[in-house]
Design a protein around this motif. Sequence first.
Motif, PDB file in Angstrom:
ATOM      1  N   ALA A 172       0.832  -1.207   0.000  1.00 16.41           N
ATOM      2  CA  ALA A 172       0.000   0.000   0.000  1.00 16.41           C
ATOM      3  C   ALA A 172       0.863   1.252   0.000  1.00 16.41           C
ATOM      4  N   GLY A 173       1.962   1.228   0.758  1.00 16.47           N
ATOM      5  CA  GLY A 173       2.864   2.377   0.779  1.00 16.47           C
ATOM      6  C   GLY A 173       3.497   2.634  -0.571  1.00 16.47           C
ATOM      7  N   ILE A 174       3.790   1.567  -1.293  1.00 15.53           N
ATOM      8  CA  ILE A 174       4.334   1.715  -2.646  1.00 15.53           C
ATOM      9  C   ILE A 174       3.304   2.392  -3.552  1.00 15.53           C
ATOM     10  N   GLY A 175       2.032   2.001  -3.407  1.00 15.56           N
ATOM     11  CA  GLY A 175       0.978   2.635  -4.195  1.00 15.56           C
ATOM     12  C   GLY A 175       0.860   4.119  -3.897  1.00 15.56           C
ATOM     13  N   ASP A 176       0.930   4.473  -2.627  1.00 18.00           N
ATOM     14  CA  ASP A 176       0.868   5.882  -2.246  1.00 18.00           C
ATOM     15  C   ASP A 176       2.067   6.642  -2.808  1.00 18.00           C
ATOM     16  N   ALA A 177       3.257   6.062  -2.672  1.00 16.19           N
ATOM     17  CA  ALA A 177       4.483   6.759  -3.079  1.00 16.19           C
ATOM     18  C   ALA A 177       4.621   6.861  -4.599  1.00 16.19           C
ATOM     19  N   LEU A 178       4.170   5.861  -5.338  1.00 19.92           N
ATOM     20  CA  LEU A 178       4.268   5.933  -6.800  1.00 19.92           C
ATOM     21  C   LEU A 178       3.466   7.112  -7.356  1.00 19.92           C
ATOM     22  N   ALA A 293      -1.296  10.620 -21.097  1.00 23.06           N
ATOM     23  CA  ALA A 293      -0.050   9.866 -21.212  1.00 23.06           C
ATOM     24  C   ALA A 293      -0.151   8.857 -22.354  1.00 23.06           C
ATOM     25  N   PRO A 294       0.967   8.514 -22.976  1.00 21.48           N
ATOM     26  CA  PRO A 294       0.943   7.509 -24.040  1.00 21.48           C
ATOM     27  C   PRO A 294       0.390   6.175 -23.538  1.00 21.48           C
ATOM     28  N   ASP A 295      -0.248   5.436 -24.419  1.00 25.48           N
ATOM     29  CA  ASP A 295      -0.782   4.132 -24.047  1.00 25.48           C
ATOM     30  C   ASP A 295       0.294   3.249 -23.423  1.00 25.48           C
ATOM     31  N   SER A 296       1.508   3.316 -23.960  1.00 21.75           N
ATOM     32  CA  SER A 296       2.590   2.474 -23.457  1.00 21.75           C
ATOM     33  C   SER A 296       2.895   2.780 -22.001  1.00 21.75           C
ATOM     34  N   GLU A 297       2.843   4.052 -21.617  1.00 23.55           N
ATOM     35  CA  GLU A 297       3.128   4.426 -20.224  1.00 23.55           C
ATOM     36  C   GLU A 297       2.008   3.971 -19.296  1.00 23.55           C
ATOM     37  N   ILE A 298       0.775   4.156 -19.717  1.00 20.14           N
ATOM     38  CA  ILE A 298      -0.361   3.731 -18.895  1.00 20.14           C
ATOM     39  C   ILE A 298      -0.350   2.218 -18.723  1.00 20.14           C
ATOM     40  N   ASN A 299      -0.157   1.505 -19.815  1.00 16.16           N
ATOM     41  CA  ASN A 299      -0.188   0.047 -19.752  1.00 16.16           C
ATOM     42  C   ASN A 299       0.977  -0.500 -18.935  1.00 16.16           C
ATOM     43  N   ASP A 300       2.147   0.128 -19.040  1.00 15.54           N
ATOM     44  CA  ASP A 300       3.294  -0.294 -18.237  1.00 15.54           C
ATOM     45  C   ASP A 300       3.025  -0.097 -16.754  1.00 15.54           C
ATOM     46  N   PHE A 301       2.395   1.022 -16.398  1.00 17.20           N
ATOM     47  CA  PHE A 301       2.079   1.279 -14.991  1.00 17.20           C
ATOM     48  C   PHE A 301       1.087   0.243 -14.478  1.00 17.20           C
ATOM     49  N   ILE A 302       0.080  -0.058 -15.268  1.00 17.28           N
ATOM     50  CA  ILE A 302      -0.895  -1.078 -14.854  1.00 17.28           C
ATOM     51  C   ILE A 302      -0.197  -2.424 -14.670  1.00 17.28           C
ATOM     52  N   SER A 303       0.665  -2.784 -15.601  1.00 16.84           N
ATOM     53  CA  SER A 303       1.371  -4.057 -15.517  1.00 16.84           C
ATOM     54  C   SER A 303       2.251  -4.117 -14.271  1.00 16.84           C
ATOM     55  N   PHE A 304       3.049  -3.068 -14.053  1.00 16.71           N
ATOM     56  CA  PHE A 304       3.975  -3.059 -12.920  1.00 16.71           C
ATOM     57  C   PHE A 304       3.229  -3.105 -11.600  1.00 16.71           C
ATOM     58  N   THR A 305       2.210  -2.280 -11.431  1.00 13.65           N
ATOM     59  CA  THR A 305       1.534  -2.238 -10.138  1.00 13.65           C
ATOM     60  C   THR A 305       0.661  -3.472  -9.907  1.00 13.65           C
ATOM     61  N   THR A 306       0.217  -4.114 -10.987  1.00 12.56           N
ATOM     62  CA  THR A 306      -0.458  -5.408 -10.819  1.00 12.56           C
ATOM     63  C   THR A 306       0.524  -6.429 -10.260  1.00 12.56           C
ATOM     64  N   ARG A 307       1.761  -6.441 -10.793  1.00 13.76           N
ATOM     65  CA  ARG A 307       2.777  -7.374 -10.301  1.00 13.76           C
ATOM     66  C   ARG A 307       3.184  -7.054  -8.862  1.00 13.76           C
ATOM     67  N   VAL A 308       3.156  -5.787  -8.508  1.00 17.88           N
ATOM     68  CA  VAL A 308       3.440  -5.392  -7.128  1.00 17.88           C
ATOM     69  C   VAL A 308       2.377  -5.941  -6.182  1.00 17.88           C
ATOM     70  N   GLY A 309       1.145  -6.046  -6.667  1.00 22.73           N
ATOM     71  CA  GLY A 309       0.049  -6.528  -5.835  1.00 22.73           C
ATOM     72  C   GLY A 309      -0.964  -5.457  -5.497  1.00 22.73           C
ATOM     73  N   LEU A 310      -0.915  -4.343  -6.224  1.00 25.00           N
ATOM     74  CA  LEU A 310      -1.852  -3.249  -6.022  1.00 25.00           C
ATOM     75  C   LEU A 310      -3.084  -3.424  -6.903  1.00 25.00           C
ATOM     76  N   PRO A 311      -4.228  -2.911  -6.477  1.00 26.17           N
ATOM     77  CA  PRO A 311      -5.415  -2.977  -7.341  1.00 26.17           C
ATOM     78  C   PRO A 311      -5.253  -2.066  -8.541  1.00 26.17           C
ATOM     79  N   THR A 312      -5.614  -2.561  -9.688  1.00 26.67           N
ATOM     80  CA  THR A 312      -5.559  -1.768 -10.920  1.00 26.67           C
ATOM     81  C   THR A 312      -6.899  -1.820 -11.649  1.00 26.67           C
ATOM     82  N   SER A 313      -7.941  -2.213 -10.938  1.00 28.82           N
ATOM     83  CA  SER A 313      -9.276  -2.304 -11.539  1.00 28.82           C
ATOM     84  C   SER A 313     -10.324  -1.977 -10.487  1.00 28.82           C
TER      85      SER A 313
END
Length: 383
Positions: A172-178, A293-313
């Motif tokens: 959760a702290g990673i989500g806040d800090a990102l 933001a470019p689609d690539s940046e948005i999709n990369d953020f969703i991918s990374f934070t999903t792997r972190v374990g944060l909600p992305t939906s």
Amino acid sequence: MSEPRPFRSFVSPSRYVQGAGAISLLGELIAPLCASPVILADNNVWGFSGDAVTESLRKAGLDEVRISFGGRATDREIASVSSQLTERGADLVVGLGGGSTLDTAKAAGSDAGIPWVTVPTTASTDAPGTGVAVIYTDEGVLDHFRILGRNPALVLVDSQYVANAPVSFLIAGIGDALSTWLEARASGGAGRALVSGFQAPATGLAAAELSWTILRENALQAIADVKEHKVTPALDNVIEANILLSGLGFEAGGLSVAHSVHNGLTVAEQTHGLQHGEKVNIGSIVQLILDGAPDSEINDFISFTTRVGLPTSLTELGLSIQDTETLNAVARRTTLEDEFVHTMPFTVTPQIIVDALTEVETRSRAVREREGLPAPVKYEHRR
């Protein structure tokens, strides 16, 4: 949002100390600041930290006096704690625990006219070092922010406590800090007003960006380390990013869409069991969408934070794009007149927020399917 005052401003805690076993330094570090400190901590936190705190204070010639925290940072709780501080003749309050405990200690100390020290036992928010307290209603809906006018005299972080806590707190702290860099570049970087009303200095923007860089490089390893309760360089880097750098970057970099969406989500009862940073992460995706933001940046953020374990939906928050009544309520709260969302260079309406939240759901599902990540399911309340 009001126009920024034509001055740059940077604020920070007077001192920051972090490391495994750092709790043993508490008495030594606060002894020059006070004669009659009072600890604010809930019973759970006191159960695993009380002996170490008491011993540290004893070695410094200070008595251990504790007030039990009631569980939520509300006006009522703050008034109660402030009254007890005055009755006990406290000349410093030490908040020991999670973000709500620390915000209560900060606000109550301010009301009592005494300095405060924060000792976070998780790295779940950037609250420990800031001069802002987030106040909720008794029902858990965000009520208002208090700008206290000064920051903690000391932030003391025992990395082993962070490593021993459930990994969901670190995530959760990673989500806040990102969100810090995403909001700072959109707000402070564009010359918008900080919460203090001043303009962002380059130092604040740099702290926000450094927090982002550290997390992208260390988050996944730190999460693995906490699952084994190990303090490692990766974990210490993430703790510093979550607490110190994110706090500096927020107060001297600015807030924008991400935290306004968090504030909006607090009106949805389904989200009340989720942590601050988990809801903020949805706001970060909305931030990227509204930034164009470019689609690539948005999709990369969703991918990374999903792997972190944060909600992305929305699904993971217990919400649905079909529940238009709830989404409209979230959007109305997100776009209140004094919200940070209005740092954007265009008028942000409730409908824009509803559309962006809907896009979060569809994008998340598409990214997960494309990258072979699990489909979203509703989060269990993991505290």
